[in-house]
Design a protein around this motif. Structure first.
Motif, mmCIF file in Angstrom:
data_model
loop_
_atom_site.group_PDB
_atom_site.id
_atom_site.type_symbol
_atom_site.label_atom_id
_atom_site.label_comp_id
_atom_site.label_asym_id
_atom_site.label_seq_id
_atom_site.Cartn_x
_atom_site.Cartn_y
_atom_site.Cartn_z
ATOM 1 N N LYS A 1 0.856 -1.188 0.000
ATOM 2 C CA LYS A 1 0.000 0.000 0.000
ATOM 3 C C LYS A 1 0.894 1.241 0.000
ATOM 4 C CE LYS A 1 -3.935 2.188 0.606
ATOM 5 N NZ LYS A 1 -5.057 2.155 -0.284
ATOM 6 N N HIS A 2 0.732 2.102 -1.013
ATOM 7 C CA HIS A 2 1.490 3.346 -1.119
ATOM 8 C C HIS A 2 0.568 4.520 -0.811
ATOM 9 C CE1 HIS A 2 4.113 0.731 -3.455
ATOM 10 N NE2 HIS A 2 5.059 1.614 -3.249
ATOM 11 N N PHE A 3 1.024 5.386 0.085
ATOM 12 C CA PHE A 3 0.306 6.614 0.369
ATOM 13 C C PHE A 3 1.072 7.755 -0.284
ATOM 14 C CE2 PHE A 3 -1.045 3.848 3.845
ATOM 15 C CZ PHE A 3 -2.421 3.975 3.730
ATOM 16 N N ASP A 4 0.473 8.350 -1.317
ATOM 17 C CA ASP A 4 1.135 9.404 -2.081
ATOM 18 C C ASP A 4 0.876 10.800 -1.538
ATOM 19 O OD1 ASP A 4 2.296 7.594 -3.909
ATOM 20 O OD2 ASP A 4 0.408 7.474 -5.004
ATOM 21 N N SER A 5 0.016 10.890 -0.521
ATOM 22 C CA SER A 5 -0.297 12.202 0.054
ATOM 23 C C SER A 5 -0.923 12.012 1.438
ATOM 24 C CB SER A 5 -1.291 12.948 -0.838
ATOM 25 O OG SER A 5 -2.538 12.264 -0.855
ATOM 26 N N ALA A 6 -0.979 13.102 2.162
ATOM 27 C CA ALA A 6 -1.664 13.071 3.457
ATOM 28 C C ALA A 6 -3.142 12.774 3.261
ATOM 29 C CB ALA A 6 -1.470 14.404 4.180
ATOM 30 N N GLU A 7 -3.725 13.287 2.181
ATOM 31 C CA GLU A 7 -5.136 13.040 1.893
ATOM 32 C C GLU A 7 -5.400 11.550 1.666
ATOM 33 O OE1 GLU A 7 -4.120 17.165 1.103
ATOM 34 O OE2 GLU A 7 -3.277 15.351 0.227
ATOM 35 N N ALA B 1 6.521 11.404 1.835
ATOM 36 C CA ALA B 1 7.349 11.840 2.964
ATOM 37 C C ALA B 1 8.832 11.631 2.667
ATOM 38 C CB ALA B 1 6.962 11.059 4.211
ATOM 39 N N ARG B 2 9.639 12.553 3.163
ATOM 40 C CA ARG B 2 11.091 12.394 3.017
ATOM 41 C C ARG B 2 11.642 11.453 4.073
ATOM 42 N NH1 ARG B 2 13.729 15.501 6.899
ATOM 43 N NH2 ARG B 2 12.453 17.161 7.766
ATOM 44 N N MET B 3 10.876 11.287 5.178
ATOM 45 C CA MET B 3 11.335 10.452 6.273
ATOM 46 C C MET B 3 10.133 10.050 7.112
ATOM 47 S SD MET B 3 13.939 11.766 9.263
ATOM 48 C CE MET B 3 12.993 13.149 9.868
ATOM 49 N N SER B 4 10.180 8.813 7.613
ATOM 50 C CA SER B 4 9.133 8.315 8.506
ATOM 51 C C SER B 4 9.808 7.783 9.754
ATOM 52 C CB SER B 4 8.350 7.199 7.814
ATOM 53 O OG SER B 4 7.291 6.752 8.625
ATOM 54 N N ILE B 5 9.250 8.143 10.928
ATOM 55 C CA ILE B 5 9.842 7.672 12.182
ATOM 56 C C ILE B 5 8.762 7.087 13.098
ATOM 57 C CG2 ILE B 5 11.728 9.364 12.114
ATOM 58 C CD1 ILE B 5 10.186 10.798 14.475
ATOM 59 N N ALA C 1 2.659 21.098 11.048
ATOM 60 C CA ALA C 1 3.331 21.976 10.095
ATOM 61 C C ALA C 1 4.385 21.246 9.269
ATOM 62 C CB ALA C 1 3.973 23.153 10.825
ATOM 63 N N ASP C 2 5.128 20.343 9.905
ATOM 64 C CA ASP C 2 6.242 19.692 9.206
ATOM 65 C C ASP C 2 6.048 18.197 8.969
ATOM 66 O OD1 ASP C 2 6.389 19.039 11.881
ATOM 67 O OD2 ASP C 2 8.564 19.229 12.006
ATOM 68 N N CYS C 3 4.886 17.664 9.400
ATOM 69 C CA CYS C 3 4.689 16.219 9.270
ATOM 70 C C CYS C 3 3.215 15.843 9.374
ATOM 71 C CB CYS C 3 5.482 15.474 10.341
ATOM 72 S SG CYS C 3 4.836 15.698 12.020
ATOM 73 N N VAL C 4 2.956 14.589 9.096
ATOM 74 C CA VAL C 4 1.658 13.978 9.347
ATOM 75 C C VAL C 4 1.891 12.938 10.436
ATOM 76 C CG1 VAL C 4 -0.157 12.518 8.395
ATOM 77 C CG2 VAL C 4 0.867 14.293 6.983
ATOM 78 N N LEU D 1 3.222 7.075 14.407
ATOM 79 C CA LEU D 1 4.265 7.312 13.401
ATOM 80 C C LEU D 1 4.198 8.767 12.963
ATOM 81 C CD1 LEU D 1 3.775 4.255 10.997
ATOM 82 C CD2 LEU D 1 5.282 4.452 13.001
ATOM 83 N N ARG D 2 5.324 9.258 12.518
ATOM 84 C CA ARG D 2 5.355 10.591 11.898
ATOM 85 C C ARG D 2 6.036 10.489 10.544
ATOM 86 N NH1 ARG D 2 6.121 15.591 16.130
ATOM 87 N NH2 ARG D 2 4.003 15.421 16.945
ATOM 88 N N GLN D 3 5.357 11.058 9.531
ATOM 89 C CA GLN D 3 5.907 11.137 8.184
ATOM 90 C C GLN D 3 6.208 12.616 7.913
ATOM 91 O OE1 GLN D 3 2.787 9.322 8.644
ATOM 92 N NE2 GLN D 3 4.098 7.557 8.967
ATOM 93 N N TYR D 4 7.496 12.926 7.813
ATOM 94 C CA TYR D 4 7.933 14.310 7.627
ATOM 95 C C TYR D 4 7.983 14.663 6.155
ATOM 96 C CZ TYR D 4 8.964 14.619 12.559
ATOM 97 O OH TYR D 4 8.844 14.646 13.916
ATOM 98 N N TYR D 5 7.552 15.911 5.849
ATOM 99 C CA TYR D 5 7.548 16.411 4.466
ATOM 100 C C TYR D 5 8.954 16.732 4.023
ATOM 101 C CZ TYR D 5 2.644 17.225 5.676
ATOM 102 O OH TYR D 5 1.343 17.081 6.107
#
Length: 151
Positions: free
Chosen positions: A2-8, A84-88, A120-123, A147-151
């Protein structure tokens, strides 16, 4: 996968089971390596003969934290966040181990999305992670993970 291409796209999956991983065999070698890495050689995990004789489980079982630590492996094989550029891993709200995870069983992860918050900087997303073992009546682990996915 499953790929999430956006926050939406992520928000559209709230309340749904998003992915189920492939099965993986839990070996005694993996348990022994975890015991060595964490300095936790309790006999119920590493002494196969004693565990067969004395354990109510009839053999060795995985450490609870080993069970929990398998979840990122299962999750990352099934879910991706290309936006996201990074997920933690940001944290865990709740963890339970309803059933012992027996060595020599196949295990897999199930992942349901509980909530999403935009910052502001992540989902930030909250997931229900479940580890189940083949032929198990109850899950070996149920965790609410942030989890946090940073833009």
């Amino acid at each position: 996968m499953k790929h999430f291409d956006s926050a939406e796209a992520l928000e559209a999956e709230i309340g749904k089971e998003v992915a189920v991983s492939e099965w993986m065999m839990l070996t005694q070698q993996r348990v022994n390596l975890f015991a060595e890495a964490t300095d936790d050689p309790q006999w119920i995990h590493v002494d196969e003969e004693r565990a067969r004789r004395e354990s109510p489980f009839g053999g060795t079982i995985a450490h609870g934290y080993l069970t929990l630590s398998l979840l990122p492996k299962f999750f990352e094989a099934e879910v991706a966040f290309p936006f996201a550029r990074m997920s933690i891993n940001y944290g865990t709200n709740k963890v339970r181990f309803p059933s012992p995870l027996r060595v020599g069983r196949r295990v897999r992860g199930r992942f349901a999305l509980l909530s999403v918050e935009r910052h502001a900087d992540c989902v930030q997303s909250v997931w229900k992670y479940t580890v189940e073992q083949e032929d198990g009546e109850k899950p070996a682990c149920v965790a609410e993970v942030v989890l946090r996915q940073y833009y």
